[in-house]
Design a protein around this motif. Structure first.
Motif, PDB file in Angstrom:
ATOM      1  N   ASP A 100     -23.489 -13.524  -3.441  1.00  0.00           N
ATOM      2  CA  ASP A 100     -23.976 -14.570  -2.533  1.00  0.00           C
ATOM      3  C   ASP A 100     -23.518 -15.956  -2.999  1.00  0.00           C
ATOM      4  O   ASP A 100     -23.140 -16.800  -2.185  1.00  0.00           O
ATOM      5  N   ILE A 101     -23.561 -16.189  -4.311  1.00  0.00           N
ATOM      6  CA  ILE A 101     -23.117 -17.479  -4.840  1.00  0.00           C
ATOM      7  C   ILE A 101     -21.634 -17.675  -4.550  1.00  0.00           C
ATOM      8  O   ILE A 101     -21.205 -18.754  -4.117  1.00  0.00           O
ATOM      9  N   ALA A 102     -20.856 -16.626  -4.773  1.00  0.00           N
ATOM     10  CA  ALA A 102     -19.410 -16.722  -4.542  1.00  0.00           C
ATOM     11  C   ALA A 102     -19.103 -16.958  -3.066  1.00  0.00           C
ATOM     12  O   ALA A 102     -18.256 -17.788  -2.721  1.00  0.00           O
ATOM     13  N   GLU A 103     -19.809 -16.253  -2.191  1.00  0.00           N
ATOM     14  CA  GLU A 103     -19.556 -16.421  -0.758  1.00  0.00           C
ATOM     15  C   GLU A 103     -19.957 -17.817  -0.291  1.00  0.00           C
ATOM     16  O   GLU A 103     -19.251 -18.434   0.526  1.00  0.00           O
ATOM     17  N   ASP A 104     -21.072 -18.332  -0.796  1.00  0.00           N
ATOM     18  CA  ASP A 104     -21.492 -19.684  -0.433  1.00  0.00           C
ATOM     19  C   ASP A 104     -20.434 -20.707  -0.844  1.00  0.00           C
ATOM     20  O   ASP A 104     -20.159 -21.660  -0.100  1.00  0.00           O
ATOM     21  N   GLU A 105     -19.860 -20.519  -2.014  1.00  0.00           N
ATOM     22  CA  GLU A 105     -18.835 -21.442  -2.510  1.00  0.00           C
ATOM     23  C   GLU A 105     -17.592 -21.396  -1.613  1.00  0.00           C
ATOM     24  O   GLU A 105     -17.013 -22.436  -1.281  1.00  0.00           O
ATOM     25  N   ILE A 106     -17.198 -20.216  -1.215  1.00  0.00           N
ATOM     26  CA  ILE A 106     -16.017 -20.072  -0.356  1.00  0.00           C
ATOM     27  C   ILE A 106     -16.279 -20.673   1.019  1.00  0.00           C
ATOM     28  O   ILE A 106     -15.422 -21.376   1.573  1.00  0.00           O
ATOM     29  N   ARG A 107     -17.451 -20.414   1.576  1.00  0.00           N
ATOM     30  CA  ARG A 107     -17.763 -20.951   2.907  1.00  0.00           C
ATOM     31  C   ARG A 107     -17.866 -22.477   2.865  1.00  0.00           C
ATOM     32  O   ARG A 107     -17.464 -23.157   3.821  1.00  0.00           O
ATOM     33  N   ARG A 108     -18.382 -23.030   1.776  1.00  0.00           N
ATOM     34  CA  ARG A 108     -18.421 -24.480   1.635  1.00  0.00           C
ATOM     35  C   ARG A 108     -17.006 -25.059   1.594  1.00  0.00           C
ATOM     36  O   ARG A 108     -16.700 -26.057   2.240  1.00  0.00           O
ATOM     37  N   SER A 109     -16.131 -24.396   0.852  1.00  0.00           N
ATOM     38  CA  SER A 109     -14.744 -24.841   0.780  1.00  0.00           C
ATOM     39  C   SER A 109     -14.066 -24.751   2.148  1.00  0.00           C
ATOM     40  O   SER A 109     -13.368 -25.678   2.574  1.00  0.00           O
ATOM     41  N   ASP A 110     -14.279 -23.639   2.841  1.00  0.00           N
ATOM     42  CA  ASP A 110     -13.675 -23.462   4.170  1.00  0.00           C
ATOM     43  C   ASP A 110     -14.166 -24.533   5.140  1.00  0.00           C
ATOM     44  O   ASP A 110     -13.391 -25.079   5.938  1.00  0.00           O
ATOM     45  N   LYS A 111     -15.452 -24.837   5.075  1.00  0.00           N
ATOM     46  CA  LYS A 111     -16.022 -25.843   5.974  1.00  0.00           C
ATOM     47  C   LYS A 111     -15.398 -27.209   5.715  1.00  0.00           C
ATOM     48  O   LYS A 111     -15.083 -27.958   6.651  1.00  0.00           O
ATOM     49  N   ALA A 112     -15.207 -27.538   4.433  1.00  0.00           N
ATOM     50  CA  ALA A 112     -14.600 -28.826   4.089  1.00  0.00           C
ATOM     51  C   ALA A 112     -13.169 -28.900   4.592  1.00  0.00           C
ATOM     52  O   ALA A 112     -12.738 -29.922   5.146  1.00  0.00           O
ATOM     53  N   HIS A 113     -12.402 -27.838   4.420  1.00  0.00           N
ATOM     54  CA  HIS A 113     -11.014 -27.812   4.890  1.00  0.00           C
ATOM     55  C   HIS A 113     -10.956 -27.941   6.413  1.00  0.00           C
ATOM     56  O   HIS A 113     -10.132 -28.680   6.958  1.00  0.00           O
ATOM     57  N   ALA A 114     -11.816 -27.198   7.102  1.00  0.00           N
ATOM     58  CA  ALA A 114     -11.815 -27.220   8.566  1.00  0.00           C
ATOM     59  C   ALA A 114     -12.157 -28.610   9.091  1.00  0.00           C
ATOM     60  O   ALA A 114     -11.516 -29.111  10.028  1.00  0.00           O
ATOM     61  N   ALA A 115     -13.156 -29.244   8.491  1.00  0.00           N
ATOM     62  CA  ALA A 115     -13.558 -30.585   8.929  1.00  0.00           C
ATOM     63  C   ALA A 115     -12.441 -31.586   8.689  1.00  0.00           C
ATOM     64  O   ALA A 115     -12.160 -32.448   9.537  1.00  0.00           O
ATOM     65  N   ARG A 116     -11.793 -31.486   7.540  1.00  0.00           N
ATOM     66  CA  ARG A 116     -10.733 -32.429   7.214  1.00  0.00           C
ATOM     67  C   ARG A 116      -9.535 -32.277   8.152  1.00  0.00           C
ATOM     68  O   ARG A 116      -8.973 -33.264   8.622  1.00  0.00           O
ATOM     69  N   MET A 117      -9.151 -31.043   8.441  1.00  0.00           N
ATOM     70  CA  MET A 117      -8.017 -30.809   9.338  1.00  0.00           C
ATOM     71  C   MET A 117      -8.324 -31.297  10.748  1.00  0.00           C
ATOM     72  O   MET A 117      -7.461 -31.851  11.435  1.00  0.00           O
ATOM     73  N   HIS A 118      -9.570 -31.114  11.177  1.00  0.00           N
ATOM     74  CA  HIS A 118      -9.951 -31.585  12.511  1.00  0.00           C
ATOM     75  C   HIS A 118      -9.966 -33.106  12.565  1.00  0.00           C
ATOM     76  O   HIS A 118      -9.450 -33.712  13.511  1.00  0.00           O
ATOM     77  N   ASP A 119     -10.546 -33.727  11.552  1.00  0.00           N
ATOM     78  CA  ASP A 119     -10.647 -35.184  11.539  1.00  0.00           C
ATOM     79  C   ASP A 119      -9.280 -35.843  11.415  1.00  0.00           C
ATOM     80  O   ASP A 119      -9.011 -36.863  12.064  1.00  0.00           O
ATOM     81  N   GLN A 120      -8.414 -35.284  10.576  1.00  0.00           N
ATOM     82  CA  GLN A 120      -7.121 -35.922  10.305  1.00  0.00           C
ATOM     83  C   GLN A 120      -6.077 -35.624  11.367  1.00  0.00           C
ATOM     84  O   GLN A 120      -5.280 -36.491  11.739  1.00  0.00           O
ATOM     85  N   PHE A 121      -6.078 -34.385  11.874  1.00  0.00           N
ATOM     86  CA  PHE A 121      -5.010 -33.972  12.783  1.00  0.00           C
ATOM     87  C   PHE A 121      -5.500 -33.528  14.159  1.00  0.00           C
ATOM     88  O   PHE A 121      -4.688 -33.277  15.049  1.00  0.00           O
ATOM     89  N   GLY A 122      -6.804 -33.412  14.327  1.00  0.00           N
ATOM     90  CA  GLY A 122      -7.338 -32.979  15.614  1.00  0.00           C
ATOM     91  C   GLY A 122      -7.047 -31.535  15.934  1.00  0.00           C
ATOM     92  O   GLY A 122      -6.916 -31.164  17.107  1.00  0.00           O
ATOM     93  N   VAL A 123      -6.919 -30.680  14.898  1.00  0.00           N
ATOM     94  CA  VAL A 123      -6.596 -29.271  15.108  1.00  0.00           C
ATOM     95  C   VAL A 123      -7.723 -28.389  14.598  1.00  0.00           C
ATOM     96  O   VAL A 123      -8.586 -28.831  13.827  1.00  0.00           O
ATOM     97  N   THR A 124      -7.705 -27.150  15.020  1.00  0.00           N
ATOM     98  CA  THR A 124      -8.650 -26.156  14.528  1.00  0.00           C
ATOM     99  C   THR A 124      -8.020 -25.424  13.366  1.00  0.00           C
ATOM    100  O   THR A 124      -6.985 -24.767  13.518  1.00  0.00           O
ATOM    101  N   TRP A 125      -8.618 -25.550  12.204  1.00  0.00           N
ATOM    102  CA  TRP A 125      -8.065 -24.929  11.000  1.00  0.00           C
ATOM    103  C   TRP A 125      -7.983 -23.421  11.189  1.00  0.00           C
ATOM    104  O   TRP A 125      -8.933 -22.785  11.601  1.00  0.00           O
ATOM    105  N   GLY A 126      -6.845 -22.852  10.914  1.00  0.00           N
ATOM    106  CA  GLY A 126      -6.657 -21.417  11.057  1.00  0.00           C
ATOM    107  C   GLY A 126      -6.035 -21.014  12.373  1.00  0.00           C
ATOM    108  O   GLY A 126      -5.701 -19.843  12.560  1.00  0.00           O
ATOM    109  N   ASP A 127      -5.867 -21.932  13.305  1.00  0.00           N
ATOM    110  CA  ASP A 127      -5.216 -21.615  14.573  1.00  0.00           C
ATOM    111  C   ASP A 127      -3.811 -21.077  14.278  1.00  0.00           C
ATOM    112  O   ASP A 127      -2.981 -21.778  13.703  1.00  0.00           O
ATOM    113  N   PRO A 128      -3.502 -19.830  14.660  1.00  0.00           N
ATOM    114  CA  PRO A 128      -2.198 -19.249  14.309  1.00  0.00           C
ATOM    115  C   PRO A 128      -1.016 -19.991  14.902  1.00  0.00           C
ATOM    116  O   PRO A 128       0.105 -19.904  14.380  1.00  0.00           O
ATOM    117  N   LEU A 129      -1.237 -20.746  15.973  1.00  0.00           N
ATOM    118  CA  LEU A 129      -0.131 -21.478  16.590  1.00  0.00           C
ATOM    119  C   LEU A 129       0.351 -22.642  15.724  1.00  0.00           C
ATOM    120  O   LEU A 129       1.406 -23.221  15.994  1.00  0.00           O
TER     121      LEU A 129
END
Length: 276
Positions: free
Chosen positions: A130-159
């Protein structure tokens, strides 16, 4: 002069892919150096930049963080490195920053959550999934927010990528071979036109960084275009002083001409009234 841009995803084995790819192609990687350069320009500890990028910064740090400066200075480093060629770039929005350049291969390396959790547990030497998964999800959330804010994209979009590799099913070595094979294809060969696009992007990033670094233009938010060393500035600035300082500071190394189309906002008229 190959350039490969990879995503950064905790536990995906993207780091292993990047390092093995660079070793086999005889080129270098770029990731941690960016944090050092950004921290130096902002005169803050490297650890602060790293914590913010990884979503580990505390609430006070997040409120005080100059996210625009981090993004601007990081983009300058990534594009400058790409313009020199022979580089594997991982994270820092490299896949989005370099997407307009036809000879750059943009790759997402990903993995299922259970495998990522298992990897992190092994790295940390813990047994609590659970600790490991929480850490990964926190990291993923930070990356997704940053990509959206900086580039206006959805992180992980295959296109956003030329190639998506799942290390659940594909070994690190097979990932490397797939990327190398794609980079060798005609669509990803460097041309005079693609080099010019990358050079222009790098010059725009250099100009924007110079403006951000100077106190007199720190808050300037304008449109910058570059073509073969000629830079055009357009948009609104708040004060006449900014309109004068911006083209001067924009004349960075590599700029042969600055075309100033900036306009200063007119001050609001002040009205007086009297009671009758």
């Amino acid at each position: 002069m190959p350039v490969i841009a990879l995503t950064q995803e905790m536990g995906s084995l993207a780091k292993d892919v990047a390092e093995q790819l660079a070793a086999q192609m005889g080129i270098s990687t770029l990731k941690h150096e960016v944090a050092e350069h950004v921290a130096s320009k902002m005169q803050v500890p490297k650890s602060l930049v790293t914590r913010f990028r990884e979503g580990k910064a505390g609430m006070i740090e997040r409120l005080r963080a100059d996210t625009t400066s981090i993004n601007v200075f990081a983009a300058e480093d990534v594009l400058a490195a790409a313009a020199k060629g022979d580089k594997v770039l991982r994270g820092w929005g490299a896949t989005c920053l370099l997407r307009p350049v036809s000879h750059v291969v943009c790759v997402r390396v990903t993995r299922s959550m259970p495998q990522r959790v298992e990897w992190l547990m092994a790295q940390l030497g813990i047994q609590d999934a659970d600790i490991a998964e929480d850490e990964i999800r926190r990291s993923d959330k930070a990356h997704a927010a940053r990509m959206h804010d900086q580039f206006g994209v959805t992180w992980g979009d295959p296109l956003l990528y030329d190639l998506v590799l799942n290390t659940d099913r594909v070994s690190v070595d097979s990932c490397v071979q797939q990327i190398r094979a794609l980079a060798a294809r005609p669509e990803f060969q460097e041309t005079e036109a693609s080099r010019a696009v990358l050079k222009d992007l790098a010059l725009v990033a250099r100009v924007r960084s110079a403006l951000r670094a100077d106190a007199s233009t720190h808050e300037v938010d304008i449109h910058i275009e570059a073509s073969a060393g000629r830079v055009k500035l357009s948009g609104l600035v708040l004060r006449d002083g900014e309109r004068a300082a911006t083209p001067r500071l924009a004349a960075v190394d590599g700029v042969s001409e600055v075309k100033n189309q900036l306009r200063a906002m007119k001050p609001l008229r002040k009205f007086t009234y009297s009671k009758t």
